[in-house]
Design an enzyme around this catalytic site. Sequence first.
Site, PDB file in Angstrom:
ATOM      1  N   GLU A 200       0.840  -1.197   0.000  1.00 24.02           N
ATOM      2  CA  GLU A 200       0.000   0.000   0.000  1.00 24.02           C
ATOM      3  C   GLU A 200       0.876   1.248   0.000  1.00 24.02           C
ATOM      4  O   GLU A 200       2.077   1.181   0.209  1.00 24.02           O
ATOM      5  CB  GLU A 200      -0.977  -0.006   1.190  1.00 24.02           C
ATOM      6  N   GLU A 289      -5.572  -1.234  10.898  1.00 26.57           N
ATOM      7  CA  GLU A 289      -5.986  -2.555  11.378  1.00 26.57           C
ATOM      8  C   GLU A 289      -6.861  -2.342  12.608  1.00 26.57           C
ATOM      9  O   GLU A 289      -6.911  -1.252  13.160  1.00 26.57           O
ATOM     10  CB  GLU A 289      -4.763  -3.402  11.764  1.00 26.57           C
TER      11      GLU A 289
HETATM   12  P1  ADP Z   1       1.283  -3.838  13.476  1.00 25.37           P
HETATM   13  O1  ADP Z   1       0.305  -4.957  13.302  1.00 25.37           O
HETATM   14  O2  ADP Z   1       2.666  -4.316  13.527  1.00 25.37           O
HETATM   15  O3  ADP Z   1       0.878  -2.922  14.589  1.00 25.37           O
HETATM   16  P2  ADP Z   1       0.373  -1.753  11.644  1.00 25.37           P
HETATM   17  O4  ADP Z   1      -0.247  -2.017  10.324  1.00 25.37           O
HETATM   18  O5  ADP Z   1      -0.523  -1.292  12.740  1.00 25.37           O
HETATM   19  O6  ADP Z   1       1.201  -3.031  12.088  1.00 25.37           O
HETATM   20  O7  ADP Z   1       1.522  -0.702  11.416  1.00 25.37           O
HETATM   21  C1  ADP Z   1       2.476  -0.401  12.402  1.00 25.37           C
HETATM   22  C2  ADP Z   1       2.911   1.056  12.284  1.00 25.37           C
HETATM   23  O8  ADP Z   1       3.473   1.321  10.994  1.00 25.37           O
HETATM   24  C3  ADP Z   1       1.768   2.018  12.439  1.00 25.37           C
HETATM   25  O9  ADP Z   1       1.663   2.456  13.757  1.00 25.37           O
HETATM   26  C4  ADP Z   1       2.135   3.163  11.528  1.00 25.37           C
HETATM   27  O10 ADP Z   1       2.873   4.092  12.276  1.00 25.37           O
HETATM   28  C5  ADP Z   1       3.052   2.570  10.496  1.00 25.37           C
HETATM   29  N1  ADP Z   1       2.358   2.388   9.220  1.00 25.37           N
HETATM   30  C6  ADP Z   1       1.640   1.318   8.846  1.00 25.37           C
HETATM   31  N2  ADP Z   1       1.145   1.469   7.609  1.00 25.37           N
HETATM   32  C7  ADP Z   1       1.563   2.664   7.168  1.00 25.37           C
HETATM   33  C8  ADP Z   1       1.397   3.393   5.942  1.00 25.37           C
HETATM   34  N3  ADP Z   1       0.705   2.901   4.930  1.00 25.37           N
HETATM   35  N4  ADP Z   1       1.976   4.601   5.840  1.00 25.37           N
HETATM   36  C9  ADP Z   1       2.702   5.099   6.865  1.00 25.37           C
HETATM   37  N5  ADP Z   1       2.909   4.471   8.023  1.00 25.37           N
HETATM   38  C10 ADP Z   1       2.345   3.260   8.185  1.00 25.37           C
HETATM   39 MG    MG Z   2      -0.773  -1.839  14.812  1.00 27.23          MG
END
Ligand code: ADP
Ligand code: MG
Length: 665
Positions: A200, A289
């Site tokens: 993404e 999520e």
């Molecule tokens: P996890 O399951 O490890 O918590 P997340 O999908 O919640 O994974 O992502 C962890 C962190 O990565 C988030 O807190 C955010 O700061 C960063 N992050 C995730 N996706 C993006 C994105 N598309 N753009 C910028 N930062 C992102």
């Molecule tokens: Mg997370």
Amino acid sequence: MFGKILIANRGEIAVRVIKTCRRMGIKTVVVYSDADAGSKAVEMADEAVHIGGSPAAESYLVMDKIIDAVKQTGAEAVHPGFGFLSENPAFAKRLEDENIAFIGPNVNAIEAMGDKISSKKLAAEAGVSTVPGHMGLITDTAEAIQVSRDIGYPIMIKASAGGGGKGIRIAYNDQDVEEGFQAVKAEAAASFGDDRIFIEKFILQPRHIEIQVMGDKHGNCVYLFERECSIQRRNQKVLEEAPSPLLDEATRNKMGEQAVALAKAVQYDSAGTVEFVASGENKSFYFLEMNTRLQVEHPVTEMITGVDLVEQMLRSAAGEKLTIDQAGLKINGWAIESRVYAEDPYRNFLPSIGRLKRFSPPKEGELEGGTVRIDSGVREGDEISMFYDPMIAKLVTHGKDRDEALDTQAKALDRFYIDGIRDNIPFCAAVMDDSRFRSGNITTAYIKEEFPNGFSGTVATAEQELLLISVVAYIHSLQRARAALISDRIVADIAPRTDWVVVLGSDYHPVHIEINDGVASLTVDGTSHELKTSWQPGQHLVEGVLDGQPFAVKFEDRTEGYMMRHRGVSLRVLVCREEVAELHRRLPEKEKPDLSKLIISPMPGLVVSVDVEVGQEVQEGEAVCIVEAMKMQNTIRAEAVGRVKAINVEGGESVAADQIMVEFE
Ligand code: ADP
Ligand code: MG
Ligand code: ADP
């Protein structure tokens, strides 16, 4: 309502759940591993059941043992806390089959949200804003590059089963994707046994903002506003606040309504968190999520809403209706939480293990206008083991606005004294005093950007120097006066006196001090000051008022001088007579012993790998080996250039603290 519940967790969250149960008159059972026998949670619970060995895989993760404990004690429901089995649909299903209530959402909701790609699709269908990108799974590198180009760099490669910051990588160009795609796939396979990948858009100036939702089994669902958790290190949250300094009323409501729409789409019936990434550029926000459990940082929400989320979870699980409705929910003031970790901020945040010789948190309740709350699962004398999360306490403060919440947090951190292990309190305090953090202009890259070379303490301001000099002169004078009273041999060195030289680094500060009943008149570098304190020898925290300003300073006696701590400042200070100061001035700086020829294990743990060979030349900063402790892999690096002479350990082997692992020529 339930008469007795079992808590399938440990540490501070077990204690947290017990507190609400006690208030509601519900009996509690905790389960515990070998390492947790005699823990604070075990002491506080009405009953405790031993379920196995210290590694979580032998205890807290074994469903059969937990279900046996439920049957044995007659508990009617299970609160899973967070981590461990909290988001495991198989566990919720097992409980359902056994007719035991799960204090969490229904199995379908956990399942639907357990996977990032399917939850993202669900979110999009429910009208929730999602990160632009490719909704399908990606199988090979060529496809990954094509998809990334279509989305437009920078992009993020993510494991669908990912969690805890694992299985995520940013790519700025084709080459990054070329390297990153296989790496994320391998990490996902190793960590989650599931190597499905999606891609993404990477949101610029990303801020982590999440919405707390709460639902019941009667179709009611509300949002309890947001928390901002952008201050993260290696994807681990360190500081969390509510509300977010970024959001305005309209954006807040939009996010809240979308979170509730998603929750309703899965008949969400407990406490849950919908995580978004918001762009600091334009406040646009996108679903990341949903975490189907109570969140570590839930106390900040409780502080600004006055709602006990654990109580609401218990009520929902028991089939009751929510006692809160959207119209009745209001944000009151501001709250911030520091996760107090057993780690050494001065040594690249290495986990720190050992016995808590001292553990003295600030008092709960009012502190100079603000409010303090402590959630902790440890007591003085407890052992911090290598088996679990390094978080030992959460320090939460509340104020009428952001400045007051942060000021109170800084003051509370100053009053939190821990000895025996290292802690990240000075780091959290440094952030409280940082002007960028204060301005609210933060992103998830804040720590990397503001502390690019790690943390080495903040430089004392002139005011802080004056404070430390005054305090050290006070304690030194009083300790010497006491020593003189006890000893009948009044030798020159311990004779009570009023004139001292305080040595801070290479600066010498003449101090004149006269103490009368807790009030000291001081002359420091020629200016007059007044210090009042009720400090007594033996205490490690000095609280008082200097020139009308309240303060708290921590200190420890050292063989020579004192270690003084205040906010992010940590200083070795010497107090001596003028004659001795004169000697010090002439003495050359003492040489530190040369440890650069050895790689020593900084903590007990498990060697994951040794990444050098005998005879190999290693550069300064190069990775030498990886040691795992407290769920974290810690890379141990060479302190200087050298050639490897001997390797004393191998992957898979346990090491003790201070064990010599690798030697250089
Ligand atoms: P996890 O399951 O490890 O918590 P997340 O999908 O919640 O994974 O992502 C962890 C962190 O990565 C988030 O807190 C955010 O700061 C960063 N992050 C995730 N996706 C993006 C994105 N598309 N753009 C910028 N930062 C992102
Ligand atoms: Mg997370
Ligand atoms: P968040 O709840 O904000 O997503 P984390 O992802 O850090 O933050 O929280 C979940 C993690 O908490 C789990 O992965 C687990 O490692 C950790 N954890 C589980 N039980 C406890 C406990 N009793 N005390 C502290 N941390 C715990």
